[in-house]
Design a protein around this motif. Sequence first.
Motif, PDB file in Angstrom:
ATOM      1  N   LYS A 187       6.157   9.502  13.595  1.00  0.00           N
ATOM      2  CA  LYS A 187       6.862  10.254  12.552  1.00  0.00           C
ATOM      3  C   LYS A 187       6.923   9.440  11.260  1.00  0.00           C
ATOM      4  CE  LYS A 187       9.976  12.363  15.876  1.00  0.00           C
ATOM      5  NZ  LYS A 187      11.382  12.447  16.304  1.00  0.00           N
ATOM      6  N   VAL A 188       7.258   8.167  11.397  1.00  0.00           N
ATOM      7  CA  VAL A 188       7.336   7.279  10.236  1.00  0.00           C
ATOM      8  C   VAL A 188       5.942   7.108   9.626  1.00  0.00           C
ATOM      9  CG1 VAL A 188       7.881   4.932   9.471  1.00  0.00           C
ATOM     10  CG2 VAL A 188       9.318   6.050  11.202  1.00  0.00           C
ATOM     11  N   PHE A 189       4.979   6.831  10.465  1.00  0.00           N
ATOM     12  CA  PHE A 189       3.599   6.616  10.018  1.00  0.00           C
ATOM     13  C   PHE A 189       3.098   7.833   9.242  1.00  0.00           C
ATOM     14  CE2 PHE A 189      -0.974   6.798  10.580  1.00  0.00           C
ATOM     15  CZ  PHE A 189      -1.368   5.488  10.340  1.00  0.00           C
ATOM     16  N   ASP A 190       3.264   9.029   9.821  1.00  0.00           N
ATOM     17  CA  ASP A 190       2.798  10.258   9.167  1.00  0.00           C
ATOM     18  C   ASP A 190       3.492  10.476   7.828  1.00  0.00           C
ATOM     19  OD1 ASP A 190       1.106  10.747  11.306  1.00  0.00           O
ATOM     20  OD2 ASP A 190       2.396  12.284  12.213  1.00  0.00           O
ATOM     21  N   ALA A 191       4.791  10.167   7.761  1.00  0.00           N
ATOM     22  CA  ALA A 191       5.536  10.334   6.511  1.00  0.00           C
ATOM     23  C   ALA A 191       5.017   9.387   5.434  1.00  0.00           C
ATOM     24  CB  ALA A 191       7.031  10.098   6.749  1.00  0.00           C
ATOM     25  N   VAL A 192       4.716   8.154   5.813  1.00  0.00           N
ATOM     26  CA  VAL A 192       4.252   7.161   4.841  1.00  0.00           C
ATOM     27  C   VAL A 192       2.863   7.518   4.316  1.00  0.00           C
ATOM     28  CG1 VAL A 192       3.563   4.751   4.540  1.00  0.00           C
ATOM     29  CG2 VAL A 192       5.679   5.293   5.742  1.00  0.00           C
ATOM     30  N   ILE A 193       1.960   7.901   5.200  1.00  0.00           N
ATOM     31  CA  ILE A 193       0.594   8.199   4.734  1.00  0.00           C
ATOM     32  C   ILE A 193       0.446   9.641   4.256  1.00  0.00           C
ATOM     33  CG2 ILE A 193      -0.465   6.431   6.175  1.00  0.00           C
ATOM     34  CD1 ILE A 193      -1.566   8.790   7.890  1.00  0.00           C
ATOM     35  N   GLU A 194       1.502  10.441   4.429  1.00  0.00           N
ATOM     36  CA  GLU A 194       1.504  11.846   4.017  1.00  0.00           C
ATOM     37  C   GLU A 194       0.349  12.628   4.637  1.00  0.00           C
ATOM     38  OE1 GLU A 194       1.638  11.536  -0.278  1.00  0.00           O
ATOM     39  OE2 GLU A 194       3.818  11.669  -0.235  1.00  0.00           O
ATOM     40  N   ASP A 195       0.124  12.389   5.910  1.00  0.00           N
ATOM     41  CA  ASP A 195      -0.936  13.068   6.654  1.00  0.00           C
ATOM     42  C   ASP A 195      -0.564  13.003   8.131  1.00  0.00           C
ATOM     43  OD1 ASP A 195      -3.290  14.385   7.189  1.00  0.00           O
ATOM     44  OD2 ASP A 195      -4.592  12.675   6.779  1.00  0.00           O
ATOM     45  N   LYS A 196      -1.153  13.866   8.907  1.00  0.00           N
ATOM     46  CA  LYS A 196      -0.910  13.831  10.353  1.00  0.00           C
ATOM     47  C   LYS A 196      -2.241  13.524  11.040  1.00  0.00           C
ATOM     48  CE  LYS A 196       3.040  16.874  10.529  1.00  0.00           C
ATOM     49  NZ  LYS A 196       4.106  16.117  11.091  1.00  0.00           N
ATOM     50  N   LEU A 197      -2.326  12.365  11.636  1.00  0.00           N
ATOM     51  CA  LEU A 197      -3.521  11.965  12.375  1.00  0.00           C
ATOM     52  C   LEU A 197      -3.388  12.400  13.827  1.00  0.00           C
ATOM     53  CD1 LEU A 197      -4.064   8.256  11.260  1.00  0.00           C
ATOM     54  CD2 LEU A 197      -5.174  10.295  10.381  1.00  0.00           C
ATOM     55  N   SER A 198      -4.538  12.484  14.488  1.00  0.00           N
ATOM     56  CA  SER A 198      -4.479  12.704  15.931  1.00  0.00           C
ATOM     57  C   SER A 198      -3.830  11.464  16.544  1.00  0.00           C
ATOM     58  CB  SER A 198      -5.880  12.901  16.504  1.00  0.00           C
ATOM     59  OG  SER A 198      -6.594  11.675  16.489  1.00  0.00           O
ATOM     60  N   TYR A 199      -3.283  11.615  17.728  1.00  0.00           N
ATOM     61  CA  TYR A 199      -2.632  10.477  18.384  1.00  0.00           C
ATOM     62  C   TYR A 199      -3.625   9.330  18.598  1.00  0.00           C
ATOM     63  CZ  TYR A 199       0.430   7.845  21.475  1.00  0.00           C
ATOM     64  OH  TYR A 199       1.213   6.856  22.022  1.00  0.00           O
ATOM     65  N   ASP A 200      -4.858   9.647  19.010  1.00  0.00           N
ATOM     66  CA  ASP A 200      -5.873   8.599  19.221  1.00  0.00           C
ATOM     67  C   ASP A 200      -6.179   7.850  17.932  1.00  0.00           C
ATOM     68  OD1 ASP A 200      -6.059   9.189  21.901  1.00  0.00           O
ATOM     69  OD2 ASP A 200      -8.023  10.179  21.754  1.00  0.00           O
ATOM     70  N   ASP A 201      -6.364   8.581  16.825  1.00  0.00           N
ATOM     71  CA  ASP A 201      -6.645   7.920  15.543  1.00  0.00           C
ATOM     72  C   ASP A 201      -5.460   7.068  15.099  1.00  0.00           C
ATOM     73  OD1 ASP A 201      -9.177   9.011  15.413  1.00  0.00           O
ATOM     74  OD2 ASP A 201      -8.592  10.650  14.066  1.00  0.00           O
ATOM     75  N   TYR A 202      -4.265   7.584  15.307  1.00  0.00           N
ATOM     76  CA  TYR A 202      -3.049   6.849  14.966  1.00  0.00           C
ATOM     77  C   TYR A 202      -2.963   5.548  15.764  1.00  0.00           C
ATOM     78  CZ  TYR A 202       1.902   5.725  15.835  1.00  0.00           C
ATOM     79  OH  TYR A 202       3.096   5.082  16.035  1.00  0.00           O
TER      80      TYR A 202
END
Length: 107
Positions: free
Chosen positions: A24-39
């Motif tokens: 959730k934090v990661f997606d908010a910072v990069i302003e994108d939603k990655l797949s779990y594997d890419d994340y």
Amino acid sequence: MPRTKKPTVKLDKNVDEKLKRFKKVFDAVIEDKLSYDDYVNTVISIGLDSMLRTVVPSGHEWYMIQTAFENRYELMCDVIAEMWEKNLKSEEDDRSRIRKTMQEYIR
């Protein structure tokens, strides 16, 4: 053509839960939603970069740069020139700079 099997890593349950919650934090910072594997691949890459910075003892950075120049002079000149060109072209606030750094791990 045969498909290449992806490596599999068994995560500790607690680590996997932390990764899932932190996304959730990661997606908010990069302003994108990655797949779990890419994340997860990005988090591992960031961790490896962080550990690389840790293994160079504080105060020995200049020695490392000198050694790199002695062994790969042309490459180091290219790296230093590229760093200067990028830094002179981009003056950003901290939030934007952090976002850009994290996005570079993704590419």
